[in-house]
Design an enzyme around this catalytic site. Structure first.
Site, PDB file in Angstrom:
ATOM      1  N   HIS A  69      -9.238   3.741  -1.221  1.00  0.00           N
ATOM      2  CA  HIS A  69      -7.861   3.248  -1.112  1.00  0.00           C
ATOM      3  C   HIS A  69      -7.525   2.286  -2.260  1.00  0.00           C
ATOM      4  CE1 HIS A  69      -4.110   1.990   0.508  1.00  0.00           C
ATOM      5  NE2 HIS A  69      -4.523   1.047   1.340  1.00  0.00           N
TER       6      HIS A  69
ATOM      7  N   CYS B 281       0.826  -1.219   0.000  1.00  0.00           N
ATOM      8  CA  CYS B 281       0.000   0.000   0.000  1.00  0.00           C
ATOM      9  C   CYS B 281       0.854   1.262   0.000  1.00  0.00           C
ATOM     10  CB  CYS B 281      -0.922   0.013   1.210  1.00  0.00           C
ATOM     11  SG  CYS B 281      -1.907  -1.471   1.339  1.00  0.00           S
TER      12      CYS B 281
ATOM     13  N   CYS C 194     -13.027   0.362   8.479  1.00  0.00           N
ATOM     14  CA  CYS C 194     -12.121  -0.117   7.422  1.00  0.00           C
ATOM     15  C   CYS C 194     -12.127   0.797   6.216  1.00  0.00           C
ATOM     16  CB  CYS C 194     -12.559  -1.497   6.929  1.00  0.00           C
ATOM     17  SG  CYS C 194     -12.671  -2.760   8.206  1.00  0.00           S
ATOM     18  N   SER C 195     -10.961   0.931   5.562  1.00  0.00           N
ATOM     19  CA  SER C 195     -10.939   1.560   4.241  1.00  0.00           C
ATOM     20  C   SER C 195     -11.565   0.574   3.262  1.00  0.00           C
ATOM     21  CB  SER C 195      -9.503   1.893   3.830  1.00  0.00           C
ATOM     22  OG  SER C 195      -8.721   0.710   3.786  1.00  0.00           O
TER      23      SER C 195
ATOM     24  N   ILE D 298     -12.463  -1.239  -0.675  1.00  0.00           N
ATOM     25  CA  ILE D 298     -11.835  -1.731  -1.894  1.00  0.00           C
ATOM     26  C   ILE D 298     -12.182  -0.696  -2.976  1.00  0.00           C
ATOM     27  CG2 ILE D 298     -11.830  -3.668  -3.547  1.00  0.00           C
ATOM     28  CD1 ILE D 298     -11.081  -4.625  -0.748  1.00  0.00           C
TER      29      ILE D 298
ATOM     30  N   LYS E  59     -10.046   6.029   4.319  1.00  0.00           N
ATOM     31  CA  LYS E  59     -11.386   5.606   4.746  1.00  0.00           C
ATOM     32  C   LYS E  59     -12.497   6.221   3.908  1.00  0.00           C
ATOM     33  CE  LYS E  59     -14.794   3.923   6.790  1.00  0.00           C
ATOM     34  NZ  LYS E  59     -15.413   3.912   5.438  1.00  0.00           N
TER      35      LYS E  59
HETATM   36  N1  COA Z   1     -16.620   1.595   4.276  1.00  0.00           N
HETATM   37  C1  COA Z   1     -17.896   1.968   4.004  1.00  0.00           C
HETATM   38  N2  COA Z   1     -18.729   1.233   3.269  1.00  0.00           N
HETATM   39  C2  COA Z   1     -18.263   0.085   2.764  1.00  0.00           C
HETATM   40  C3  COA Z   1     -16.931  -0.344   2.974  1.00  0.00           C
HETATM   41  C4  COA Z   1     -16.117   0.449   3.769  1.00  0.00           C
HETATM   42  N3  COA Z   1     -14.859   0.095   4.038  1.00  0.00           N
HETATM   43  N4  COA Z   1     -16.745  -1.516   2.339  1.00  0.00           N
HETATM   44  C5  COA Z   1     -17.906  -1.810   1.723  1.00  0.00           C
HETATM   45  N5  COA Z   1     -18.822  -0.841   1.981  1.00  0.00           N
HETATM   46  C6  COA Z   1     -20.202  -0.792   1.538  1.00  0.00           C
HETATM   47  C7  COA Z   1     -20.347  -1.067   0.059  1.00  0.00           C
HETATM   48  O1  COA Z   1     -20.336   0.143  -0.672  1.00  0.00           O
HETATM   49  C8  COA Z   1     -21.705  -1.754   0.010  1.00  0.00           C
HETATM   50  O2  COA Z   1     -22.699  -0.769   0.096  1.00  0.00           O
HETATM   51  P1  COA Z   1     -24.083  -0.941  -0.704  1.00  0.00           P
HETATM   52  O3  COA Z   1     -24.731  -2.189  -0.117  1.00  0.00           O
HETATM   53  O4  COA Z   1     -24.819   0.319  -0.398  1.00  0.00           O
HETATM   54  O5  COA Z   1     -23.704  -1.098  -2.141  1.00  0.00           O
HETATM   55  C9  COA Z   1     -21.752  -2.544   1.303  1.00  0.00           C
HETATM   56  O6  COA Z   1     -20.853  -1.865   2.210  1.00  0.00           O
HETATM   57  C10 COA Z   1     -21.328  -3.994   1.153  1.00  0.00           C
HETATM   58  O7  COA Z   1     -20.117  -4.002   0.407  1.00  0.00           O
HETATM   59  P2  COA Z   1     -19.276  -5.313   0.200  1.00  0.00           P
HETATM   60  O8  COA Z   1     -18.291  -5.054  -0.903  1.00  0.00           O
HETATM   61  O9  COA Z   1     -20.187  -6.487   0.085  1.00  0.00           O
HETATM   62  O10 COA Z   1     -18.487  -5.425   1.578  1.00  0.00           O
HETATM   63  P3  COA Z   1     -17.547  -6.594   2.021  1.00  0.00           P
HETATM   64  O11 COA Z   1     -18.045  -7.078   3.322  1.00  0.00           O
HETATM   65  O12 COA Z   1     -17.358  -7.573   0.929  1.00  0.00           O
HETATM   66  O13 COA Z   1     -16.142  -5.822   2.244  1.00  0.00           O
HETATM   67  C11 COA Z   1     -14.527  -5.025   3.814  1.00  0.00           C
HETATM   68  C12 COA Z   1     -15.976  -4.967   3.332  1.00  0.00           C
HETATM   69  C13 COA Z   1     -14.373  -4.079   4.987  1.00  0.00           C
HETATM   70  C14 COA Z   1     -14.150  -6.427   4.263  1.00  0.00           C
HETATM   71  C15 COA Z   1     -13.602  -4.569   2.638  1.00  0.00           C
HETATM   72  O14 COA Z   1     -13.936  -3.260   2.269  1.00  0.00           O
HETATM   73  C16 COA Z   1     -12.135  -4.654   3.011  1.00  0.00           C
HETATM   74  O15 COA Z   1     -11.530  -5.703   2.957  1.00  0.00           O
HETATM   75  N6  COA Z   1     -11.512  -3.508   3.400  1.00  0.00           N
HETATM   76  C17 COA Z   1     -10.134  -3.490   3.791  1.00  0.00           C
HETATM   77  C18 COA Z   1      -9.245  -3.268   2.602  1.00  0.00           C
HETATM   78  C19 COA Z   1      -7.796  -3.459   2.974  1.00  0.00           C
HETATM   79  O16 COA Z   1      -7.437  -4.345   3.718  1.00  0.00           O
HETATM   80  N7  COA Z   1      -6.933  -2.614   2.405  1.00  0.00           N
HETATM   81  C20 COA Z   1      -5.525  -2.686   2.667  1.00  0.00           C
HETATM   82  C21 COA Z   1      -5.236  -2.082   3.951  1.00  0.00           C
HETATM   83  S1  COA Z   1      -3.626  -2.407   4.561  1.00  0.00           S
END
Ligand code: COA
Length: 389
Positions: free
Chosen positions: A336, A87, A210-211, A213, A332
Site C-alpha cells: 500500500h 490513501c 494490517c497493510s 508500509i 494487505k
Molecule cells: N504485514 C506483514 N508483514 C509485515 C507488515 C504487514 N503489515 N508490516 C511489517 N511486516 C513485517 C516486515 O516485513 C518485517 O519482516 P522481517 O522481520 O522479516 O523483515 C517485520 O514485519 C517487522 O517490520 P517492521 O517494519 O518493524 O514493523 P512495524 O511494527 O514497524 O510496522 C505496522 C508494522 C503494522 C505498524 C505498519 O506496517 C503499519 O503501520 N501499517 C499500517 C499502515 C497504514 O496505516 N496505512 C494507511 C492505512 S489507512
C-alpha cells in the site's frame, strides 16, 4: 452529464515493496514506461497528467511531484496537477483524468500515483499517515490509523458477532492472491494461525491484519473510447466514476460499522453504469486493515450489514468463487504505497478484464470494480469497468 465515453488503453506498475535501491523518480519511470509501452503511445502525445502522492514531502522531502513525474516521463510542458486525497489520492487522480477526457478538454491523459514510504521509520510513517485523519481531534490525542480501524472493528464485533478469526481470513485470502502476483510486496501464503499469533498492533488488529508500509508506483493512460483501438486492441471502458466524502472525525459519524462515503459513491456508480452489485465479477476493495474489507463488502452492496465476515471466512470471495475480491493481493498482500494504490487497483482490473492476469485470472471476467478509501472513510472513490468490445 457525461459528454463522451472514456477507455483505459495502457497500464503499468512498479514492483511494490521495500525498494531500498530505488528513488521516487525510479518508481515513476518503472510504472510510467510500462504504461506507455502497453498503450503503444509516445510521451510526446500526452496532453495532461494528474499525479497522485499523499505525503511525499514527509516521506522523502519531495513536493511538486506531478511536474516531476511529467519531467521524468518526458511529457514536456504539458499541464501537470498533483492530487492529494490521502490513501484515495490514486482513485481521485483517475477520476480527474476520466473527467478531463469525458469533458472533451483533453484527448490523452495520464494518471500516475507514487509513494516511497520506507525511507522513514514506522513511527514517522504512522505520523505522516495520521494526516489523513482529524489532526486536532484524533491524531493529536494519540490515536493512529490502526487505532481508528480497531475502533470500527470492535464495534462490528459487538454489533454483529464478527470474530478475530473471520477478520484473519481476509488477510489469508489476500496473501494467497498476492503469492500469484509478480508485483506484490508479500509473495507468501499465511494461515489463520499466523495472523492470530502475530503481534498486537491495536486491539483487535494484529500485524497481519494490517497493510504494510510500501514503496511503489502505478500509471494508466486514458483516451476517448472512440479513439481507443488506435492504441490497444482490448481497451477497457470506464462505465462509472463516482466519489463521496464524509466527516474526517470518526466521532461525528452516524455509525462506526459503515463507511457512508463508500455507500453513496457505490450507489452513484451503479446508477451511472446501470448495473447492480450482482453484476460485478471482480473487485479490488480498500483493505487497509482486514476489517476494512469486511466493511467494504457490505457498503458496496455485496452483502447485508453484518454478513460479510462469515461469507469471507466461508471462502465466498476467494479467486474464482462467488465473487473474486482483491485478486492483486489487495493492500494487505500487494502493498500500500498510499499515492499509488488507487491506480494499481485500476491496473489489476484492466488486466483481469483483458484476460492478462495469468495465475490469478478470474474466468470470464466481464465487469470489474475498484474501491479506494481515504483515511478512515472521509473520501471514497468507486469506478466500474467493462471490456469495450
Ligand atoms: N504485514 C506483514 N508483514 C509485515 C507488515 C504487514 N503489515 N508490516 C511489517 N511486516 C513485517 C516486515 O516485513 C518485517 O519482516 P522481517 O522481520 O522479516 O523483515 C517485520 O514485519 C517487522 O517490520 P517492521 O517494519 O518493524 O514493523 P512495524 O511494527 O514497524 O510496522 C505496522 C508494522 C503494522 C505498524 C505498519 O506496517 C503499519 O503501520 N501499517 C499500517 C499502515 C497504514 O496505516 N496505512 C494507511 C492505512 S489507512
Amino acid at each position: 452529464m457525461i459528454m463522451r465515453d472514456v477507455a483505459i488503453v495502457g497500464v503499468g506498475m512498479s514492483k511494490f515493496g521495500e525498494r531500498w535501491s530505488s528513488g521516487l523518480k525510479d518508481l515513476m519511470a518503472e510504472a510510467g514506461i510500462a504504461a506507455l509501452e502497453d498503450a503503444n503511445i509516445s510521451s510526446h502525445e500526452i496532453e495532461m497528467l494528474y499525479g497522485s502522492t499523499m505525503a511525499s514531502g514527509r516521506f522523502v522531502g519531495q513536493e511538486h511531484t506531478a511536474a516531476l513525474m511529467a519531467d521524468q516521463l518526458g511529457f514536456h510542458n504539458i499541464p501537470a496537477v498533483r492530487l492529494e486525497n490521502a490513501c484515495a489520492s490514486g482513485g481521485s487522480a483517475l477520476r480527474q483524468g476520466y473527467i478531463a477526457v469525458a469533458s472533451g478538454i483533453h484527448d490523452i491523459v495520464v494518471v500516475g500515483g507514487v509513494e516511497k514510504m520506507t525511507d522513514v521509520t514506522s513511527g514517522e510513517a504512522s505520523t505522516a499517515l495520521g494526516g489523513a485523519g482529524d489532526q486536532e481531534w484524533e491524531l493529536f490525542q494519540g490515536i493512529t490509523f490502526p487505532g481508528l480501524y480497531a475502533l470500527m472493528a470492535k464495534r462490528h464485533m459487538y454489533e454483529y458477532g464478527t470474530t478475530e478469526e473471520q477478520m484473519a481470513s481476509v488477510s489469508v485470502k489476500n496473501h494467497d492472491n498476492a503469492s500469484k502476483n509478480q508485483y506484490a510486496q508479500f509473495r507468501r501464503a499465511i494461515t489463520i494461525d499466523d495472523v492470530m499469533r502475530s503481534k498486537m498492533v491495536s486491539d483487535p488488529l494484529k500485524l497481519l491484519d494490517c497493510s504494510p508500509i510500501s514503496d511503489g508506483a502505478a500509471v494508466a493512460v486514458l483516451v476517448p473510447l472512440e479513439k481507443a483501438k488506435k492504441y490497444n486492441d482490448t481497451p477497457i471502458k470506464i462505465v462509472a466514476s463516482a466519489q463521496a466524502s464524509d466527516t474526517l472525525r470518526l466521532a461525528e459519524r452516524d455509525s462506526l460499522t459503515e463507511i457512508k462515503a463508500t455507500k453513496i459513491a457505490a450507489q452513484n456508480a451503479y446508477k451511472q453504469a446501470k448495473l447492480e452489485a450482482k453484476d460485478i465479477d471482480v473487485v479490488e476493495v480498500h483493505d487497509c486493515f482486514s476489517i476494512a474489507e469486511i466493511l467494504a463488502m457490505e457498503d458496496l452492496g455485496f452483502y447485508k450489514k453484518g454478513k460479510a465476515a462469515k461469507a469471507i471466512a466461508d471462502g465466498e470471495t476467494t479467486l474464482n468463487s462467488k465473487l473474486s475480491v482483491n485478486t492483486s493481493g489487495g493492500l494487505k498482500g500487494c502493498g500500500h504505497p498510499v499515492g499509488a494504490t488507487g491506480i494499481k487497483q485500476a491496473a489489476e482490473i484492466v488486466w483481469q478484464l483483458r484476460g492478462d492476469a495469468k495465475e490469478r485470472q478470474v474466468k470470464n471476467a466481464e465487469v470489474g470494480m475498484t474501491h479506494n478509501v481515504g483515511g478512515s472513510g472521509a473520501t471514497a472513490v468507486v469506478h466500474i469497468y467493462k471490456r469495450a468490445d
